[in-house]
Design a protein around this motif. Structure first.
Motif, PDB file in Angstrom:
ATOM      1  N   LEU A   1      76.641 111.923  23.500  1.00  0.00           N
ATOM      2  CA  LEU A   1      75.190 111.730  23.485  1.00  0.00           C
ATOM      3  C   LEU A   1      74.667 112.105  22.009  1.00  0.00           C
ATOM      4  N   ALA A   2      73.984 111.111  21.335  1.00  0.00           N
ATOM      5  CA  ALA A   2      73.438 111.430  19.869  1.00  0.00           C
ATOM      6  C   ALA A   2      72.224 110.723  19.546  1.00  0.00           C
ATOM      7  N   GLY A   3      71.727 110.848  18.263  1.00  0.00           N
ATOM      8  CA  GLY A   3      70.545 110.229  17.884  1.00  0.00           C
ATOM      9  C   GLY A   3      71.112 109.156  17.160  1.00  0.00           C
ATOM     10  N   GLY A   4      70.206 108.378  16.083  1.00  0.00           N
ATOM     11  CA  GLY A   4      70.462 107.581  15.000  1.00  0.00           C
ATOM     12  C   GLY A   4      70.540 106.235  15.657  1.00  0.00           C
ATOM     13  N   SER A   5      70.208 106.013  16.982  1.00  0.00           N
ATOM     14  CA  SER A   5      69.888 104.752  17.412  1.00  0.00           C
ATOM     15  C   SER A   5      71.782 103.943  17.013  1.00  0.00           C
ATOM     16  N   ALA A   6      71.746 102.863  16.971  1.00  0.00           N
ATOM     17  CA  ALA A   6      73.278 102.065  16.735  1.00  0.00           C
ATOM     18  C   ALA A   6      73.744 102.750  15.584  1.00  0.00           C
ATOM     19  N   PHE A   7      73.158 102.997  14.670  1.00  0.00           N
ATOM     20  CA  PHE A   7      73.712 103.689  13.602  1.00  0.00           C
ATOM     21  C   PHE A   7      74.607 104.930  13.702  1.00  0.00           C
ATOM     22  N   GLY A   8      74.200 105.516  14.868  1.00  0.00           N
ATOM     23  CA  GLY A   8      74.739 106.920  15.356  1.00  0.00           C
ATOM     24  C   GLY A   8      76.017 106.810  16.086  1.00  0.00           C
ATOM     25  N   LEU A   9      76.406 105.670  16.143  1.00  0.00           N
ATOM     26  CA  LEU A   9      77.667 105.439  17.190  1.00  0.00           C
ATOM     27  C   LEU A   9      78.940 105.700  16.408  1.00  0.00           C
ATOM     28  N   GLY A  10      78.659 105.792  15.029  1.00  0.00           N
ATOM     29  CA  GLY A  10      79.960 106.422  14.633  1.00  0.00           C
ATOM     30  C   GLY A  10      80.337 107.760  14.606  1.00  0.00           C
ATOM     31  N   ALA A  11      79.531 108.519  15.309  1.00  0.00           N
ATOM     32  CA  ALA A  11      79.920 110.016  15.601  1.00  0.00           C
ATOM     33  C   ALA A  11      81.332 109.879  16.428  1.00  0.00           C
ATOM     34  N   ALA A  12      81.484 108.827  17.243  1.00  0.00           N
ATOM     35  CA  ALA A  12      82.563 108.935  18.070  1.00  0.00           C
ATOM     36  C   ALA A  12      84.001 108.838  17.406  1.00  0.00           C
ATOM     37  N   ASP A  13      83.750 108.305  15.996  1.00  0.00           N
ATOM     38  CA  ASP A  13      84.968 108.417  15.273  1.00  0.00           C
ATOM     39  C   ASP A  13      85.479 109.629  14.897  1.00  0.00           C
ATOM     40  N   GLY A  14      84.584 110.825  14.766  1.00  0.00           N
ATOM     41  CA  GLY A  14      84.987 111.920  14.549  1.00  0.00           C
ATOM     42  C   GLY A  14      85.569 112.664  15.823  1.00  0.00           C
ATOM     43  N   VAL A  15      85.006 112.110  16.869  1.00  0.00           N
ATOM     44  CA  VAL A  15      85.519 112.714  18.097  1.00  0.00           C
ATOM     45  C   VAL A  15      86.750 112.265  18.332  1.00  0.00           C
ATOM     46  N   MET A  16      87.244 110.916  18.209  1.00  0.00           N
ATOM     47  CA  MET A  16      88.391 110.325  18.308  1.00  0.00           C
ATOM     48  C   MET A  16      89.417 111.177  17.411  1.00  0.00           C
ATOM     49  N   GLU A  17      89.224 111.239  16.029  1.00  0.00           N
ATOM     50  CA  GLU A  17      90.081 112.201  15.197  1.00  0.00           C
ATOM     51  C   GLU A  17      90.129 113.396  15.556  1.00  0.00           C
ATOM     52  N   TYR A  18      89.400 114.101  16.168  1.00  0.00           N
ATOM     53  CA  TYR A  18      89.830 115.559  16.559  1.00  0.00           C
ATOM     54  C   TYR A  18      90.548 115.331  17.575  1.00  0.00           C
ATOM     55  N   LEU A  19      90.350 114.586  18.676  1.00  0.00           N
ATOM     56  CA  LEU A  19      91.283 114.477  19.881  1.00  0.00           C
ATOM     57  C   LEU A  19      92.592 114.184  19.674  1.00  0.00           C
ATOM     58  N   GLU A  20      92.600 113.231  18.664  1.00  0.00           N
ATOM     59  CA  GLU A  20      94.148 112.603  18.422  1.00  0.00           C
ATOM     60  C   GLU A  20      94.977 113.514  17.552  1.00  0.00           C
ATOM     61  N   GLN A  21      94.329 114.422  16.883  1.00  0.00           N
ATOM     62  CA  GLN A  21      95.097 115.528  15.994  1.00  0.00           C
ATOM     63  C   GLN A  21      95.689 116.621  17.188  1.00  0.00           C
ATOM     64  N   ARG A  22      95.227 116.560  18.336  1.00  0.00           N
ATOM     65  CA  ARG A  22      95.524 117.516  19.221  1.00  0.00           C
ATOM     66  C   ARG A  22      96.095 116.960  20.513  1.00  0.00           C
ATOM     67  N   GLY A  23      96.701 115.679  20.391  1.00  0.00           N
ATOM     68  CA  GLY A  23      97.395 114.961  21.174  1.00  0.00           C
ATOM     69  C   GLY A  23      96.800 114.617  22.577  1.00  0.00           C
ATOM     70  N   ILE A  24      95.551 114.528  22.700  1.00  0.00           N
ATOM     71  CA  ILE A  24      94.688 114.273  23.796  1.00  0.00           C
ATOM     72  C   ILE A  24      94.234 112.684  23.636  1.00  0.00           C
ATOM     73  N   GLY A  25      94.653 112.017  24.622  1.00  0.00           N
ATOM     74  CA  GLY A  25      94.353 110.606  24.710  1.00  0.00           C
ATOM     75  C   GLY A  25      95.413 109.727  25.558  1.00  0.00           C
ATOM     76  N   PHE A  26      94.990 108.583  25.738  1.00  0.00           N
ATOM     77  CA  PHE A  26      95.986 107.367  26.426  1.00  0.00           C
ATOM     78  C   PHE A  26      97.271 107.376  25.757  1.00  0.00           C
ATOM     79  N   ASP A  27      98.369 107.534  26.164  1.00  0.00           N
ATOM     80  CA  ASP A  27      99.754 107.571  25.598  1.00  0.00           C
ATOM     81  C   ASP A  27     100.012 106.029  25.432  1.00  0.00           C
ATOM     82  N   VAL A  28     100.096 105.589  24.177  1.00  0.00           N
ATOM     83  CA  VAL A  28     100.554 104.165  23.994  1.00  0.00           C
ATOM     84  C   VAL A  28     101.796 104.009  23.213  1.00  0.00           C
ATOM     85  N   GLY A  29     102.555 105.140  23.324  1.00  0.00           N
ATOM     86  CA  GLY A  29     104.080 105.315  22.358  1.00  0.00           C
ATOM     87  C   GLY A  29     103.910 105.706  21.166  1.00  0.00           C
ATOM     88  N   VAL A  30     103.037 105.188  20.365  1.00  0.00           N
ATOM     89  CA  VAL A  30     103.230 105.538  18.853  1.00  0.00           C
ATOM     90  C   VAL A  30     101.983 106.533  18.684  1.00  0.00           C
TER      91      VAL A  30
END
Length: 326
Positions: free
Chosen positions: A69-98
């Motif tokens: 949940l965030a502010g920024g209207s549509a401009f703030g949707l980039g916050a999810a990029d940081g969440v994805m980076e954090y989770l990928e670094q910790r091996g959290i997500g849907f396994d696609v092999g690579v």
């Protein structure tokens, strides 16, 4: 018997927040490392969202790993990029092999007219909110997605009040149901138990209330471009075990909580959205949980406005109640 609990007592999830207080914007992240089934119901006419289709019962994703949940209207949707980076670094997500692809959904509110419009939640802020979730820094009030939230904006920003983010949770036996909501509504806020207006559109001297609905009824002309600095975004959390279709229904029932506490609601100038996530394996009746979802959402809305502090020239509920009237 219903028992009030803290939102952080619901297991299976971490909640973190980050904000730029000077700029008046922020984000709130809910992370489920093992994945969580999730549903979504959008009833406002102007949502700003990301990966909403993951909630569609016809899509393949059975679970997601974070909601933002965030502010920024549509401009703030980039916050999810940081969440994805954090989770990928910790091996959290849907396994696609690579790699593993974190599935992250997001909804934003419009707070660009508060603080600094050029500063929005971004990748860095989203990542920081995830780091903060490790220590569990969630608080009601002017934090996270509620940092720049306001209510009662039908007559423009000069007559609105400060709001924030709020939470409330109940337990019946082993079943837990809670809500987190960032309240940034066009309309006014009411105590759903008493019917009393507690926040919203101010009078021209800013010492009393006006009713947004009355102002709307007094002008029957078509307004092509209503003030758009709005949207209430929330999440229902439960340890009940539910599928995606059931969670979509529970999210829909939780909108009754919006309707009890916000008037008007679900307008074309709002992007009102509610997620519902399943974090446990407790067997529970869908209709019971949906009914509780509406109740905890109504109460969380009250907490969002009453816990907010005055900022950016917008009075809080506390300041308004204690304002001299002479």
């Amino acid at each position: 018997m219903k028992q009030e609990i803290q939102i952080t007592e619901i297991g299976g999830i971490r909640i973190g927040q980050a904000e730029n207080t000077e700029a008046g914007t922020g984000c709130t992240v809910l992370i489920s490392e093992k994945g969580m089934a999730a549903g979504l119901d959008v009833r406002g006419g102007g949502p700003a969202s990301r990966e909403s289709e993951l909630m569609d019962p016809l899509t393949a994703a059975a679970e997601i790993h974070a909601v933002v949940l965030a502010g920024g209207s549509a401009f703030g949707l980039g916050a999810a990029d940081g969440v994805m980076e954090y989770l990928e670094q910790r091996g959290i997500g849907f396994d696609v092999g690579v790699t593993k692809v974190p599935l992250v959904s997001q909804a934003d509110l419009f707070d660009l007219s508060v603080g600094n419009a050029s500063v929005r939640p971004d990748k860095e802020m989203g990542y920081q909110a995830c780091v903060n979730s490790e220590k569990g820094n969630y608080r009601d009030g002017n934090f996270g997605a509620g940092c720049g939230a306001t209510v009662g904006k039908f007559a423009g920003m000069d007559f609105c009040m400060k709001s924030g983010i709020g939470s409330y949770a109940l337990q019946i036996g082993e079943l837990q149901v809670g809500a987190i909501v960032a309240v940034n509504a066009l309309g006014d806020i009411y105590d759903w138990k008493t019917g009393e207006k507690i926040a919203g559109l101010l009078s021209e001297d800013r010492k009393s209330f006006r009713q947004t609905e009355d102002l709307m009824y007094a002008n029957t002309e078509v307004v092509e471009n209503k003030f758009t600095g709005n949207t209430t975004i929330g999440i229902i959390l439960t340890n009940g075990e539910f599928s995606k279709p059931s969670l979509c229904k529970i999210a829909g029932m939780a909108h009754d909580g919006y309707a009890r506490s916000i008037r008007p609601v679900h307008t074309t100038a709002d992007g009102d959205s509610i997620y519902a996530v399943s974090l446990g394996n407790i067997k529970a009746d869908q209709d019971l949980v949906g009914t509780l979802a509406a109740e905890v959402m109504s109460e969380a809305i009250i907490r969002a406005v009453t816990s907010a502090e005055s900022r950016y020239g917008f009075p809080s509920v506390h300041e308004f109640r204690n304002m001299p009237r002479n």
